[in-house]
Enzyme design. Structure first.
Site, PDB file in Angstrom:
ATOM      1  N   CYS A 154      46.018  66.095  33.082  1.00 60.08           N
ATOM      2  CA  CYS A 154      45.077  66.401  34.158  1.00 60.08           C
ATOM      3  C   CYS A 154      45.488  67.703  34.823  1.00 60.08           C
ATOM      4  O   CYS A 154      46.527  68.278  34.520  1.00 60.08           O
ATOM      5  CB  CYS A 154      45.042  65.264  35.183  1.00 60.08           C
ATOM      6  SG  CYS A 154      46.596  65.037  36.049  1.00 60.08           S
ATOM      7  N   CYS A 189      48.971  67.956  36.173  1.00 59.92           N
ATOM      8  CA  CYS A 189      50.017  68.223  35.175  1.00 59.92           C
ATOM      9  C   CYS A 189      50.138  69.723  34.954  1.00 59.92           C
ATOM     10  O   CYS A 189      51.244  70.278  34.926  1.00 59.92           O
ATOM     11  CB  CYS A 189      49.661  67.571  33.835  1.00 59.92           C
ATOM     12  SG  CYS A 189      49.708  65.795  33.825  1.00 59.92           S
ATOM     13  N   ASP A 240      40.305  44.568  -7.234  1.00 56.95           N
ATOM     14  CA  ASP A 240      41.405  44.353  -8.159  1.00 56.95           C
ATOM     15  C   ASP A 240      42.443  43.476  -7.470  1.00 56.95           C
ATOM     16  O   ASP A 240      42.429  43.333  -6.258  1.00 56.95           O
ATOM     17  CB  ASP A 240      41.991  45.722  -8.533  1.00 56.95           C
ATOM     18  CG  ASP A 240      43.165  45.575  -9.466  1.00 56.95           C
ATOM     19  OD1 ASP A 240      43.086  44.747 -10.380  1.00 56.95           O
ATOM     20  OD2 ASP A 240      44.157  46.283  -9.271  1.00 56.95           O
ATOM     21  N   ASP A 285      43.740  50.011  -6.682  1.00 54.71           N
ATOM     22  CA  ASP A 285      44.904  50.701  -6.148  1.00 54.71           C
ATOM     23  C   ASP A 285      44.943  52.168  -6.572  1.00 54.71           C
ATOM     24  O   ASP A 285      45.886  52.875  -6.287  1.00 54.71           O
ATOM     25  CB  ASP A 285      46.199  49.972  -6.513  1.00 54.71           C
ATOM     26  CG  ASP A 285      46.452  49.996  -8.008  1.00 54.71           C
ATOM     27  OD1 ASP A 285      45.656  50.607  -8.742  1.00 54.71           O
ATOM     28  OD2 ASP A 285      47.445  49.399  -8.450  1.00 54.71           O
ATOM     29  N   ASP A 303      42.907  51.484 -11.899  1.00 52.54           N
ATOM     30  CA  ASP A 303      41.467  51.256 -11.883  1.00 52.54           C
ATOM     31  C   ASP A 303      40.685  52.554 -11.870  1.00 52.54           C
ATOM     32  O   ASP A 303      39.561  52.590 -11.404  1.00 52.54           O
ATOM     33  CB  ASP A 303      41.099  50.438 -10.653  1.00 52.54           C
ATOM     34  CG  ASP A 303      41.937  49.182 -10.576  1.00 52.54           C
ATOM     35  OD1 ASP A 303      41.942  48.450 -11.564  1.00 52.54           O
ATOM     36  OD2 ASP A 303      42.602  48.973  -9.567  1.00 52.54           O
TER      37      ASP A 303
END
Lengths: 807, 51
Positions: A97, A100, A503, A691, A695
């Protein structure tokens, strides 16, 4: 329980830490907050507490300790200035903010030798300039740490400058249009307020000239991007969204100019300036959103430490820039530090927070042999890590790169909206021409203005804006939760998925063996059975052996161990031959027979030469959230189907456990592909999940595919999206998010079409004056953007919480 | 009414000045941080208090 006065976290009961602010005793949660609060008060900066609008970030003591050591190594990032001082841009994630920013500037200004310090809240950056003869970067960082802010030198200053240039350019145009709009309005007011018959020729002419004078920079400068875009579109043979806009502005200007010079007809300088202003306002808001996304990605990479502790062959550590690390070297990651590179743990066990990559805030245990990723936060214990990749080859860099590339790809829905908008533009142009012709026959003096109203009111900005805004917001939110969208069509396709082909090994399961069942032989204890197996498997590099990590091994010495691939292990344990492996092999070796039930998993039998000891069933460990994900996906109306190359019995057992109704085992990759083709031939919309290694053909063929299991190299995956989080529920959440996105897009498109459908006839009938047309069009665009932003809300909150918890 | 012959050009001059001022302000980076400037008025007051 009270909250800490400084950082807002709960104060543990009996906390001795407190501070007196403005005469009131306030509780604090920890020594770190106390030190920071006292520094702030001693420096006369207590106004910070009066002015802040949010709690301060918790003090970054542990992370900062490592950073302070590296300050000297970082000094070469500073840029020398003309007067001999050094300047550096610091990224300060805790800058929440305005208070800060004020605190940081004030504290640095009080530091000896600091020439200039200015904080930019929007970019969360602080620019510091100091006299190298009197202080150094270390002192600057320490001063920031004392008031509770972690800071790292920011890189990519060039990109930041480009963002600032773009923002300044648009803001200049916006201001010119705004000032022009107000002045043109004032100049037009004279004419509007005049009694019937007008104010009289010389005065009216003068007011019109004034309007012309202020509208000219608006058209010539502020509206220039619209003309440029429209021209670019025309040359490419497309009727873009900016074409009717540019045409309307240009026509209104030319007609008003003509009216001014000849003294006949109406002028609409005020309406055209207002139209330009609202269009630019929309563009400016969109630009701010885009820049915030860009800075967030940049903020992620600036989380990476710039230096690392390299371990030499003698075991001594030396601080070197991360860029100088090479694969194979060893680095020491202190507890609480951000891990500087991708690598494998050699020594030490700790908990690692991988929220940056996976969105998972709970720490995960990482042991020797496990992978750790750059940018993740190490927990309590130091780790010794063998460097595998640094810089652009780390997982974090790949994720950011893929996210940026996906953002650049226009999804089909957006393309459709664009095509639609393109046709719509042509229709609008034709309609405007038709309306002009019709009015020309009836009431020639109004024809041009009615046609302009048609052009403005039905500009399909909302149509063109609605889809990309919603998709961008949803994609960003998913990435923060560990679901990385790689291709543009993913969200759209996910929303309509009817069947999921998933899978087993490595997808529903982790691909890591775990002990599922222990069956000791008569007279043998369970502990003894496991201890013998663990002793044999100890130090063997095999998935089965890893299941026995953490099991206490038998104390007897192991001699003459032989590993027979595919069969088992035999060795002399305490003077007796023992074996552990497949039942058929053990039977052949020692002559013991085992009767074991079939089912999910692999039986491992253990026997000594004299007697059988028992059997252990090993099963691939389920991925967390697998059962819940299957249940949620089924509830979403998706048919979940298990396709696996594993033994049919094992597949059936797993399917029964997870509640998957259709499962097939023993499938070769081409069988899986065939199954996919069958579903596609039936017209089903199929999602394939695997994975990413076994595949590949399935994932490549499926209309939409997700790779799970983050071990593979992201850049080589063929899947359309990657689930980086370990928890499979990310999948069902992504489907839910995709459906919410589709809903919002449909709402937006219906609204845009409804609005245009109503506004166009009204404008054609001459019921909508140009100023109302400009307002209506702008409001319609803002409405669809605001609707798209609804998608961000819960995710955005999560992102903020994550930021607070890490800085 | 004749005063308009002077006042309108004068107002245009002022608009021109305002535009130039705006362009200068944006180019010099005063609007680079839109999140913060709203609160800066509080800071100056603070400094006056201390000074």
């Amino acid at each position: 329980m009270a909250d800490c006065f400084h950082c807002g976290q709960p104060v543990p009961a009996g906390s001795p830490y407190q501070v007196v602010v403005a005469g009131v005793l306030r509780p604090l949660c920890c020594a770190g907050c106390q030190a920071v609060a006292e520094t702030i008060l001693e420096g006369g900066l207590e106004a910070f507490y009066r002015r802040r609008t949010a709690p301060a970030p918790p003090p970054p003591e542990r992370v900062q300790a490592a950073l302070l050591e590296e300050a000297d190594a970082l000094e070469d990032l500073a840029v020398p200035c003309a007067d001999g001082s050094l300047a550096v841009e610091l990224a300060v994630p805790g800058l929440h903010c305005a208070a800060c920013a004020w605190l940081v500037e004030r504290r640095l200004a009080a530091e000896q030798g600091v020439v200039e310090a200015s904080a930019n809240l929007g970019a969360r950056r602080v620019r510091v300039r100091w006299d190298p003869g009197r202080t150094g970067l270390g002192a600057v960082l320490r001063a920031l740490a004392q008031v509770g802010y972690a800071a790292v030198p920011a890189r990519a200053a060039e990109e930041e400058r480009a963002l600032a240039r773009e923002s300044r350019d648009l803001l200049t145009r916006l201001g010119v249009a705004g000032i022009g709009m107000m002045q043109a309005g004032l100049a037009a007011l004279g004419g509007y307020l005049a009694p019937p018959g007008g104010v009289g020729a010389p005065w009216e002419g003068l007011l019109r000239l004034a309007g012309l004078a202020v509208a000219t920079p608006v058209v010539g400068f502020a509206a220039a991007p619209f003309f440029r875009n429209a021209w670019r579109g025309l040359r490419a043979g497309r009727a873009g969204m900016d074409l009717p806009v540019a045409l309307a502005i240009a026509l209104a200007y030319v007609a008003s100019l003509h009216a001014t010079l000849t003294g006949r007809g109406e002028t609409y300088f005020d309406s055209l300036a207002m139209f330009t202003f609202f269009l630019l306002l929309g563009r400016f808001l969109e630009l701010r959103l885009r820049h915030r996304n860009a800075r967030e990605a940049e903020g992620l990479s600036s989380l990476l430490p710039a230096t690392a502790l390299r371990l030499g062959p003698d075991g001594c550590s030396e601080r070197v820039p991360v860029a100088r690390l090479s694969p194979g070297e060893r680095v020491l990651v202190p507890g609480g530090a951000v891990i500087p590179c991708d690598g494998r743990i050699l020594c030490g066990a700790s908990e690692v927070v991988e929220a940056v990559l996976t969105g998972e805030e709970r720490p995960a245990v990482r042991r020797p042999g496990d992978l750790v990723r750059a940018g993740t936060l190490n927990g309590p214990n130091p780790l010794e890590v063998e460097v595998a990749a640094t810089g652009g080859r780390t997982r974090l860099a790949q994720v950011l790169d893929l996210a940026a590339r996906a953002a650049a790809e226009r999804p089909p829905l957006a393309l459709l909206a664009d095509r639609l908008a393109g046709r719509f533009v042509v229709a609008v142009l034709l309609a405007a021409a038709g309306v002009f012709a019709a009015w020309w026959l009836v009431e020639p003096e109004r024809a041009l203005w009615v046609a302009l109203s048609v052009l403005v009111v039905s500009c399909p900005c909302a149509l063109s804006l609605a889809t990309p805004a919603a998709l961008a917001v949803a994609t960003g939110g998913l990435r923060r939760r560990g679901f990385l969208v790689r291709r543009g069509h993913v969200l759209e396709a996910l929303a309509g998925v009817q069947r999921l082909l998933i899978d087993k090994t490595g997808t529903l399961t982790l691909g890591r063996m775990a002990i599922a069942e222990v069956r000791p032989a008569a007279g043998v204890s369970e502990e003894r059975l496991l201890a013998v197996a663990a002793a044999l498997e100890r130090g063997v590099d095999h998935p089965i052996a890893r299941a026995f990590e953490g099991v206490a091994a038998a104390a007897e010495p192991v001699d003459g161990r032989r590993v027979l691939p595919g069969r088992g292990i035999e060795a002399v344990l305490g003077g007796e031959w023992v074996a552990c492996g497949a039942a058929s092999w053990v039977e052949e070796r020692f002559g013991h027979r085992f009767a074991l039930p079939d089912g999910d998993g692999t039986w491992l039998v253990v026997a000594s030469a004299a007697s059988p000891l028992g059997a252990v069933r090993l099963r691939d460990r389920l991925r967390p959230g697998a059962a819940a994900a299957v249940a949620e996906l089924s509830a979403q109306g998706i048919a979940v189907e298990l396709v696996s190359g594993d033994r049919p019995e094992a597949v059936a057992a797993l399917a029964a456990r997870l509640g998957i109704r259709r499962a097939a085992g023993g499938l070769r990759p081409e069988d899986k592909l065939q199954r996919l083709e069958d579903c596609l031939a039936r017209g089903e919309r199929v999602l394939a999940v695997g994975d990413g290694i076994n595949d590949l053909p399935l994932l490549a063929r499926a209309p939409v595919s997700v790779a799970v299991g983050a071990a593979a190299d992201l850049t080589r995956l063929t899947a359309d999206a990657v689930l980086l989080a370990e928890d499979l529920r990310g999948l069902s959440r992504a489907v839910a998010q995709a459906r919410a996105t589709r809903r919002v897009i449909r709402q937006n498109l219906s609204w845009a079409l409804l609005y245009n459908g109503l506004a166009l006839p009204a404008a054609a009938l001459g019921l909508v004056p140009p100023w109302a047309a400009a307002l209506g069009m702008s409001a319609s665009s803002l409405l669809v953007v605001a609707n798209a932003l609804r998608l961000a809300n819960p995710v955005e909150r999560e992102a903020v919480r994550w930021k607070v918890s890490t800085c | 009414m004749e005063s308009l012959y002077l006042l309108i050009p004068l107002s245009l001059l002022l608009v021109g000045l305002a535009l130039a001022f705006w362009v200068w302000a944006v180019r010099s980076g005063q609007y680079d941080d839109l999140d913060r400037e709203g609160a800066r008025i509080l800071e100056d007051e603070e400094e006056a208090d201390r000074g």
